[in-house]
Design an enzyme around this catalytic site. Structure first.
Site, PDB file in Angstrom:
ATOM      1  NE  ARG A 224      -0.591   0.213   4.961  1.00 30.24           N
ATOM      2  CZ  ARG A 224      -1.232   0.192   6.131  1.00 30.24           C
ATOM      3  NH1 ARG A 224      -2.545   0.101   6.176  1.00 30.24           N
ATOM      4  NH2 ARG A 224      -0.560   0.261   7.261  1.00 30.24           N
TER       5      ARG A 224
ATOM      6  CG  ASN B 251      -4.851   5.443   6.813  1.00 30.08           C
ATOM      7  OD1 ASN B 251      -5.660   5.797   7.677  1.00 30.08           O
ATOM      8  ND2 ASN B 251      -4.020   4.438   6.970  1.00 30.08           N
ATOM      9  CD  GLU B 252      -1.165   5.016  10.424  1.00 31.76           C
ATOM     10  OE1 GLU B 252      -0.413   4.251   9.800  1.00 31.76           O
ATOM     11  OE2 GLU B 252      -1.506   4.800  11.598  1.00 31.76           O
TER      12      GLU B 252
ATOM     13  CD  GLU C 296      -5.459   3.288  12.168  1.00 33.42           C
ATOM     14  OE1 GLU C 296      -4.475   2.585  12.463  1.00 33.42           O
ATOM     15  OE2 GLU C 296      -5.655   3.716  11.032  1.00 33.42           O
TER      16      GLU C 296
ATOM     17  CE  LYS D  41      -3.733 -14.757   6.292  1.00 34.74           C
ATOM     18  NZ  LYS D  41      -2.843 -13.884   5.476  1.00 34.74           N
TER      19      LYS D  41
HETATM   20  C1  GAL Z   1      -2.067   1.728  10.760  1.00 36.66           C
HETATM   21  C2  GAL Z   1      -2.951   1.878   9.554  1.00 36.66           C
HETATM   22  C3  GAL Z   1      -4.081   0.880   9.541  1.00 36.66           C
HETATM   23  C4  GAL Z   1      -3.606  -0.478   9.943  1.00 36.66           C
HETATM   24  C5  GAL Z   1      -2.953  -0.400  11.292  1.00 36.66           C
HETATM   25  C6  GAL Z   1      -2.461  -1.723  11.799  1.00 36.66           C
HETATM   26  O1  GAL Z   1      -0.765   2.091  10.420  1.00 36.66           O
HETATM   27  O2  GAL Z   1      -3.476   3.177   9.459  1.00 36.66           O
HETATM   28  O3  GAL Z   1      -4.637   0.856   8.252  1.00 36.66           O
HETATM   29  O4  GAL Z   1      -2.685  -0.925   8.983  1.00 36.66           O
HETATM   30  O5  GAL Z   1      -1.854   0.464  11.235  1.00 36.66           O
HETATM   31  O6  GAL Z   1      -1.812  -1.604  13.046  1.00 36.66           O
END
Ligand code: GAL
Length: 687
Positions: A127, A165-166, A324, A373
């Site tokens: 990604r 995103n990030e 998150e 996953k």
């Molecule tokens: C972040 C990301 C998410 C997911 C997560 C996993 O870096 O924004 O999409 O990958 O980490 O810890």
């Protein structure tokens, strides 16, 4: 274009708060319905309600699902998702869907792929494989963003735009040709003329003098150390380039949906160094942060607290969103430990205690395919008969009970100075030691204050320091004149200031301040260092004196320091190459004091010194708590305050507190708050 379903609820010219339609605190996570068949999505709606979820991030990685082939758009699933979530009373942080370009785009235009410093191309297949500076990528990303805004800008479920995103997570530094061209434009803007760049970069050294901006490259892999100021400017440029990408997408959203707030998820962790988030703050309508604890770190809850305080610092003290974190294990560390009983609740409420008004996870439902996953989620593979699911439901209930804290602010009288450019510069190559890590120093001081029960605000050197009685300045290697004067003014005004080794060494161009170290703070501290003496790996020395309460170990660093008249030596080296010389000093300045710590004290010595500084500055902890019990206070303007008590130990604690009501248990507290082992309590007081 989608037809309006309800009349607009807000003045369309004003940006509304992200949580205008959310009751209390936000609760939810990333939601990726595109990974699941319809029957699962229908089940989601029932379980989302059961968990008490009220906000979800949607469509973050959905570009290739929305536009499977160029120009061919499939909105069905997303229309349905938005409508269903609205019907379920759930608000959406809708992404621009740009976080990963679809394979057809990178195949058609491989020139948008980013590159490492050695020329390696970062291909499609994972990604974030795009260069933020490539004009063609920008064109595609802006088109996608506009489509999202046009289609969902009036949707009643839309609470907030989540840009990309990030940004910069995987590619904080891109060395592609597009980045090189943008770097040259950035340099021309910064310096105006190539002579000024030559002056700033000190290019008389090693025949590096540039004739024109066209000759300048990013710091690509080279035979020896690249010019340090070139490296530092490339860091500055890269952070600005990532921000510029955010701004461009935000401007498109703002034009089409002027009332909808916009943010992107930051990563204010102790390991994310790429972006100067303090310089991003003004462009975010609400600060949003992602944080993951490191399984191997026994003090991970302290690192979490630092990350939360950094988020609040970037937000200028305003409430922020935890966008998150994880319910249990992640999938990207060497050994991904599941969280211990109670750890998820403690982690979430630590963030709330430190100013978060939303608690969100990656992700709602654990994926069955793909690289994540084995990353935990709110709803695990094993379903609802699991501890993780019960924790998810319990947390929804707890957040409802403490929803009244929303909007309140954390109170603190201690400031910890943080600066990303100083971080970048401190860790450049060709330095006195390769072992110095800026964040290790910041963390060590943060942790010592945490252990002492002191809540700190993280602020930049140029921040308003009025109102802080204790100002801690760990390893601020690079500082401009304004920042240095600001720190000195703090001491003059009456604060206790403590500056640690390898601070104030260079100006903003990474050029040494002459006349003895630490140039920018020499007068304030009343010390002059003639030479550094870093210690070898594994080597340690002993320092003695009242600053460390007798005797303490130190490692990493030493300095041949002289003190000016009036500067008191509060600890001396007892052995090693610097035996008999000053290690810790204090000078009274104006109505305050300025301390210098010229070495790295080990934990006991640091704790002793921090206790002394805390006492001298009069900064008292909110509540006296046993070791490992964290207490943080949020206060509202109307006089209500909440004490969050988080017990990270295996033993029950009893705290002397003001009277009030404990919100998790609903019980009245009359001066003694019981916090069971591993538990969290939130006490509403009116004191
Ligand atoms: C972040 C990301 C998410 C997911 C997560 C996993 O870096 O924004 O999409 O990958 O980490 O810890």
């Amino acid at each position: 274009m989608r037809r309006r379903t309800t009349p607009p609820l807000f003045d369309p010219t004003a940006v509304r708060p992200w949580n205008a339609q959310v009751d209390g605190l936000g609760y939810g996570g990333d939601y990726n319905p595109e990974q699941w068949p319809d029957e699962v999505r229908v089940e989601d709606l029932r379980l989302l309600r059961e968990a008490g979820v009220n906000v979800l991030s949607v469509a973050i990685f959905a570009w290739a699902t929305i536009e499977p082939r160029e120009g061919e758009l499939d909105w069905t699933w997303l229309d349905e998702t938005m409508d269903r979530l609205h019907a379920a009373g759930i608000q959406v942080a809708l992404a621009t869907a740009t976080a990963s370009p679809p394979p057809w785009l990178t195949r058609k235009h491989p020139e948008i792929l980013p590159r490492l410093a050695d020329g390696t191309v970062l291909h499609q297949g994972a990604r974030q494989s795009y260069s933020v500076t490539h004009p063609l990528h920008r064109e595609y990303a802006l088109r996608m963003t506009a489509r999202m805004a046009e289609r969902y800008g009036d949707h009643p479920a839309l609470a907030l735009w989540h840009v990309d995103n990030e940004i910069g997570c995987h590619v904080p530094r891109d060395y592609s040709d597009a980045a090189a061209a943008a770097f040259r434009v950035w340099l021309a803007e910064r310096y105006g003329t190539i002579e000024r760049l030559n002056e700033a970069w000190g290019t008389a050294f090693w025949s590096q003098r540039y004739a024109t901006f066209e000759d300048v490259l990013p710091p690509l892999v080279a035979p020896m150390f690249s010019n340090p100021t070139q490296q530092l400017d490339f860091d500055r440029f890269s952070s600005d380039a990532l921000l510029d990408y955010y701004r461009d997408l935000r401007d498109t959203l703002r034009e089409l949906t002027p009332h909808v707030p916009t943010t992107t998820n930051l990563m204010t962790t102790s390991t994310t160094q790429g972006m100067d988030y303090f310089s991003w703050a003004d462009d975010l309508d609400v600060v949003a942060n992602d944080h993951y604890t490191i399984a191997a770190d026994p003090d991970r809850h302290v690192e979490l607290a630092l990350s939360a305080d950094l988020s609040r610092g970037v937000a200028g003290g305003e409430p922020w969103m935890l966008m998150e974190h994880s319910t249990s294990a992640v999938n990207w560390q060497p050994r991904n430990r599941a969280k211990l009983p109670g750890e998820m609740l403690r982690n979430s409420l630590q963030h709330v205690a430190r100013g978060a008004d939303a608690v969100m996870y990656f992700q709602w439902r654990q994926s069955r395919a793909g690289a994540e996953k084995y990353h935990s989620a709110m709803l695990p593979h094993a379903g609802t008969d699991t501890d993780v699911w019960r924790n998810t439901v319990e947390l929804g209930d707890v957040l409802r009970r403490i929803g009244e804290v929303r909007g309140s602010r954390v109170t603190s009288r201690a400031a910890l100075l943080v600066d990303y450019p100083a971080w970048w510069a401190a860790e450049l190559d060709s330095h006195p030691t390769q072992d110095l890590r800026y964040m290790d120093e910041l963390r060590a001081w943060y942790a010592a204050l945490w252990r002492r029960g002191v809540t700190v605000d993280t602020v930049t050197p140029r921040a308003d320091l009025d109102g802080y009685d204790l100002i801690v300045v760990p390893t601020l290697y690079l500082v401009d004149d304004e920042g240095a004067e600001n720190v000195a003014a703090g001491a003059e005004r009456g604060a206790t200031v403590v500056v640690t080794f390898f601070s104030g060494i260079v100006d903003e161009n990474d050029q040494v301040r002459l006349g003895g170290y630490p140039g920018a703070f020499r007068d304030l501290l009343g010390v002059r260092t003639e030479e550094f003496t870093p210690l070898q790996e594994g080597e340690s020395v002993r320092v003695v004196g009242k600053a460390v309460d007798g005797e303490a170990g130190a490692d990493l660093w030493g300095e041949k320091t002289h003190v000016a008249d009036g500067t008191e030596v509060t600890a001396t080296y007892d052995d090693g190459p610097l035996a008999g010389r000053p290690a810790v000093t204090r000078r009274y300045v104006g109505s305050g004091a300025a301390w210098y710590v010229g070495t790295r004290l080990r934990r006991d010595g640091l704790d002793a010194l921090v206790s002394r500084l805390v006492e001298e500055s009069g900064v008292v902890p909110e509540v006296v708590a046993p070791a490992g019990v964290e207490v943080v206070r949020r206060a509202a303007e109307d006089g209500r305050a909440w004490l969050f008590a988080i017990n990270h130990t295996d033993e029950a604690a009893a705290l002397d507190t003001p009277p009030g009501t404990e919100l998790l248990t609903g019980s009245a507290v009359d001066g003694r708050l019981d916090v069971p082992a591993g538990a969290v309590r939130v006490l509403r007081t009116t004191a």
